[in-house]
Write a protein that holds these residues in place. Structure first.
Motif, PDB file in Angstrom:
ATOM      1  N   LEU A  69      12.976   4.036  -3.718  1.00  0.00           N
ATOM      2  CA  LEU A  69      11.977   3.298  -3.882  1.00  0.00           C
ATOM      3  C   LEU A  69      11.149   3.496  -2.422  1.00  0.00           C
ATOM      4  N   VAL A  70       9.895   3.243  -2.258  1.00  0.00           N
ATOM      5  CA  VAL A  70       9.315   3.048  -0.757  1.00  0.00           C
ATOM      6  C   VAL A  70       8.719   1.624  -1.213  1.00  0.00           C
ATOM      7  N   HIS A  71       9.149   0.755  -0.278  1.00  0.00           N
ATOM      8  CA  HIS A  71       8.887  -0.707  -0.281  1.00  0.00           C
ATOM      9  C   HIS A  71       8.053  -1.090   1.228  1.00  0.00           C
ATOM     10  N   THR A  72       7.089  -1.732   0.682  1.00  0.00           N
ATOM     11  CA  THR A  72       6.148  -1.927   1.862  1.00  0.00           C
ATOM     12  C   THR A  72       5.414  -3.224   1.830  1.00  0.00           C
ATOM     13  N   HIS A  73       4.528  -3.662   2.688  1.00  0.00           N
ATOM     14  CA  HIS A  73       3.614  -4.683   2.685  1.00  0.00           C
ATOM     15  C   HIS A  73       2.245  -3.855   2.606  1.00  0.00           C
ATOM     16  N   LEU A  74       1.466  -4.281   1.632  1.00  0.00           N
ATOM     17  CA  LEU A  74       0.266  -3.574   1.413  1.00  0.00           C
ATOM     18  C   LEU A  74      -0.785  -4.502   0.874  1.00  0.00           C
ATOM     19  N   LEU A  75      -2.034  -4.249   1.511  1.00  0.00           N
ATOM     20  CA  LEU A  75      -3.230  -5.142   1.200  1.00  0.00           C
ATOM     21  C   LEU A  75      -3.119  -6.708   1.433  1.00  0.00           C
ATOM     22  N   GLU A  76      -2.253  -6.912   2.628  1.00  0.00           N
ATOM     23  CA  GLU A  76      -1.961  -8.236   2.774  1.00  0.00           C
ATOM     24  C   GLU A  76      -2.928  -9.124   3.572  1.00  0.00           C
ATOM     25  N   LEU A  77      -3.708  -8.246   4.578  1.00  0.00           N
ATOM     26  CA  LEU A  77      -4.655  -8.924   5.389  1.00  0.00           C
ATOM     27  C   LEU A  77      -5.860  -8.132   5.502  1.00  0.00           C
ATOM     28  N   GLU A  78      -6.950  -8.755   5.920  1.00  0.00           N
ATOM     29  CA  GLU A  78      -8.188  -7.727   6.056  1.00  0.00           C
ATOM     30  C   GLU A  78      -7.932  -6.773   6.943  1.00  0.00           C
ATOM     31  N   GLU A  79      -7.095  -6.922   7.860  1.00  0.00           N
ATOM     32  CA  GLU A  79      -6.928  -5.854   8.953  1.00  0.00           C
ATOM     33  C   GLU A  79      -6.226  -4.663   8.252  1.00  0.00           C
ATOM     34  N   SER A  80      -5.535  -4.713   7.004  1.00  0.00           N
ATOM     35  CA  SER A  80      -5.061  -3.555   6.345  1.00  0.00           C
ATOM     36  C   SER A  80      -6.103  -2.417   6.368  1.00  0.00           C
ATOM     37  N   ASN A  81      -7.324  -2.557   5.662  1.00  0.00           N
ATOM     38  CA  ASN A  81      -8.136  -1.590   5.387  1.00  0.00           C
ATOM     39  C   ASN A  81      -8.630  -0.906   6.843  1.00  0.00           C
ATOM     40  N   THR A  82      -8.975  -1.963   7.696  1.00  0.00           N
ATOM     41  CA  THR A  82      -9.552  -1.228   9.144  1.00  0.00           C
ATOM     42  C   THR A  82      -8.410  -0.328   9.760  1.00  0.00           C
ATOM     43  N   MET A  83      -7.013  -0.673   9.638  1.00  0.00           N
ATOM     44  CA  MET A  83      -6.059   0.111  10.368  1.00  0.00           C
ATOM     45  C   MET A  83      -5.900   1.293   9.531  1.00  0.00           C
ATOM     46  N   ALA A  84      -6.277   1.451   8.230  1.00  0.00           N
ATOM     47  CA  ALA A  84      -6.370   2.482   7.646  1.00  0.00           C
ATOM     48  C   ALA A  84      -7.190   3.547   8.157  1.00  0.00           C
ATOM     49  N   ARG A  85      -8.516   2.835   7.908  1.00  0.00           N
ATOM     50  CA  ARG A  85      -9.581   3.517   8.486  1.00  0.00           C
ATOM     51  C   ARG A  85      -9.293   4.115  10.015  1.00  0.00           C
ATOM     52  N   ALA A  86      -8.753   3.503  10.898  1.00  0.00           N
ATOM     53  CA  ALA A  86      -8.081   3.920  12.149  1.00  0.00           C
ATOM     54  C   ALA A  86      -7.252   4.898  12.137  1.00  0.00           C
ATOM     55  N   ASN A  87      -6.560   5.249  10.989  1.00  0.00           N
ATOM     56  CA  ASN A  87      -5.591   6.277  10.428  1.00  0.00           C
ATOM     57  C   ASN A  87      -6.019   7.451   9.958  1.00  0.00           C
ATOM     58  N   GLY A  88      -7.514   7.278   9.708  1.00  0.00           N
ATOM     59  CA  GLY A  88      -8.190   8.602   9.119  1.00  0.00           C
ATOM     60  C   GLY A  88      -8.224   8.409   7.593  1.00  0.00           C
ATOM     61  N   GLY A  89      -8.042   7.292   6.982  1.00  0.00           N
ATOM     62  CA  GLY A  89      -8.021   7.152   5.584  1.00  0.00           C
ATOM     63  C   GLY A  89      -9.378   6.044   5.380  1.00  0.00           C
ATOM     64  N   GLU A  90      -9.860   6.105   4.171  1.00  0.00           N
ATOM     65  CA  GLU A  90     -10.920   5.319   3.685  1.00  0.00           C
ATOM     66  C   GLU A  90     -10.492   3.907   3.616  1.00  0.00           C
ATOM     67  N   ASP A  91      -9.384   3.980   2.979  1.00  0.00           N
ATOM     68  CA  ASP A  91      -8.686   2.618   2.931  1.00  0.00           C
ATOM     69  C   ASP A  91      -7.305   2.718   2.871  1.00  0.00           C
TER      70      ASP A  91
END
Length: 488
Positions: free
Chosen positions: A216-238
């Motif tokens: 399994l791949v176990h992570t914290h996801l979409l926990e905070l408003e900053e989640s999608n912001t950092m995803a965009r900083a990483n080149g993703g849409e979200d």
């Protein structure tokens, strides 16, 4: 023909596909598996068995499953309770930074023992834990006869441990502990979250997952408003787009929290057959934003996403109770929305079979059905608090507590009987924890006594905080926030 365990004349909450409930039932266990579940018949109390249990006044149900947790700092229960949010986060981050450097092993080891003991006493037979150095956890839970998923945290923006070293640790842990202790202990791959990992780390995580396709791949996801912001900083849409890009949005993903998920996130998660761990108590206690939406569990369940319950950092909200987590899930959802978000049976299923499915083991555990591994707990319901015994599922999720658990069976082995652990020495565990906390207080300057907890001063805390990783995290978030506000 003799069996290993025979429980007769008992109330049985099977949590099978039909949610069958036997008012007077018999459960037989042999060779680690449930051999038979049925209505009791005259003479069942005389069935030849190694362990014969008179179930009169007892409720038999599947063992509870804690789908997302952290265990290393268990001895610090009560230490964070009355801090403000920034104090708690700063103090916790400083300690975790030192854990990443290999400090406080004595605290970690005693913490795993205390967590295993309390979860055993409270009927939690399976946990899924993300920690810094989980080897002691795998060994402690394995030797206690419990079932556990463990993995070392991987992150490049939360602390300053070299990334190569973190991946080396992960491989070493997987090779040593996966499928150990008769298969009860399994390894997981644990990128910390979608706001403290760079794209490069996510890509390396995907490569590691490809090396070990059964994990399994176990992570914290979409926990905070900053989640999608950092995803965009990483080149993703979200966040989900980023995970999809690197190849991690699939049926191996166990995503904790999912608080800010929208309708499209739910649809994509369902299509990927990924799972969610809902941890209501920690956010009821430490909610950073009163306006933030609540985890959309009803919509996730409607979309057929497997959602289990997790206790998260139990030492942040001072509770080991998974029964309490089910009650809190209901109360928080009803307050945030309107009444009637969950039926009692839905919550029972989230505590058991849905949690098992979220961890990919729903065909092995999570319900009382012939052929499944025998992870079973017995509650003493012959008490005034359970009188009259109407609506058993409601009693379980609204009224039951860890102290009601009398017997625990894992993999067909009795690991607690008559409220006495068979695989752990409670007095010795308690003594080791007390000594560890005294040593920790002496070494760090924490004040820990019967009146509460007080962390070291701000100067000492800042000194112990990781520097490079968090500085990169904050700068990335700030830059991306500026880009979002002023696109160019």
């Amino acid at each position: 023909m003799a069996v290993d365990i025979a429980i007769s004349d008992t109330l049985v909450l099977t949590v099978d596909e039909r949610n069958r409930l036997y008012e007077r039932g018999t459960v037989l266990v042999d060779d680690g598996r449930i051999a038979e579940v049925r209505k009791s018949e005259d003479g069942d109390g005389e069935i030849e068995a190694t362990h014969t249990i008179d179930g009169d006044g007892k409720l038999v149900m599947p063992g509870l499953i804690n789908v997302h947790t952290h265990l290393e700092l268990t001895p610090l229960i009560g230490a964070f309770s009355d801090l403000d949010l920034l104090e708690m986060m700063g103090s916790m981050t400083a300690i975790y930074g030192r854990l990443g450097e290999g400090d406080f092993d004595y605290l970690v080891e005693s913490g795993y023992e205390l967590a295993a003991l309390n979860f055993l006493l409270g009927g939690v037979t399976t946990i899924n834990s993300m920690d810094v150095r989980p080897s002691a956890g795998a060994e402690t839970f394995g030797e206690a006869g419990l079932r556990g998923f463990f993995g070392p945290t991987i992150t490049d923006l939360f602390w300053d441990v070299p990334v190569d070293e973190q991946f080396d640790r992960a491989r070493t842990f997987i090779d040593k502990y996966h499928d150990s202790y008769d298969g009860r202990i399994r390894a997981t791959i644990c990128p910390h979250d979608d706001w403290s990992c760079t794209r490069g780390l996510w890509e390396r995580t995907a490569d590691l997952a490809a090396e070990y396709p059964g994990l399994l791949v176990h992570t914290h996801l979409l926990e905070l408003e900053e989640s999608n912001t950092m995803a965009r900083a990483n080149g993703g849409e979200d966040s989900l787009d980023l995970l999809d890009d690197v190849g991690l949005l699939d049926d191996r993903l166990v995503a904790a929290h999912f608080r800010v998920a929208d309708e499209e996130d739910i649809e994509r998660t369902a299509a990927a057959d990924a799972s969610v761990a809902h941890c209501p108590s920690v956010f009821c206690y430490w909610n950073p934003d009163a306006e933030m939406q609540w985890t959309p569990v009803p919509e996730l369940r409607e979309a057929n996403v497997d959602v289990g319950l997790g206790i998260d950092d139990h030492y942040w909200h001072d509770s080991y109770s998974m029964f309490g987590e089910a009650r809190q899930a209901r109360l928080a959802a009803n307050v945030k929305r309107t009444t009637g978000q969950f039926s009692s049976m839905e919550l029972v299923r989230m505590l058991t079979i849905d949690g098992a499915r979220a961890l990919g083991v729903g065909d092995e555990i999570g319900s009382i059905e012939p052929g499944k591994r025998a992870d079973i707990i017995l509650l003493d319901v012959d008490k005034p608090k359970f009188t009259p015994l109407t609506n058993v599922p409601a009693h379980v999720v609204n009224n039951a507590a860890p102290g009601d658990v009398e017997t625990v069976i894992v993999d067909g082995e009795v690991v607690m009987q008559d409220e006495v652990p068979e695989t752990m020495e409670a007095d010795a565990v308690q003594q080791r924890v007390k000594e560890a906390v005294e040593r920790f207080a002496d070494e760090t300057g924490w004040e820990l006594d019967i009146g509460g907890g007080e962390p070291p001063g701000s100067v000492e805390t800042i000194r112990d905080l990781p520097k490079r990783g968090p500085a990169r995290l904050l700068s990335r978030l700030a830059l991306q926030s500026a880009r979002d506000k002023f696109p160019f």
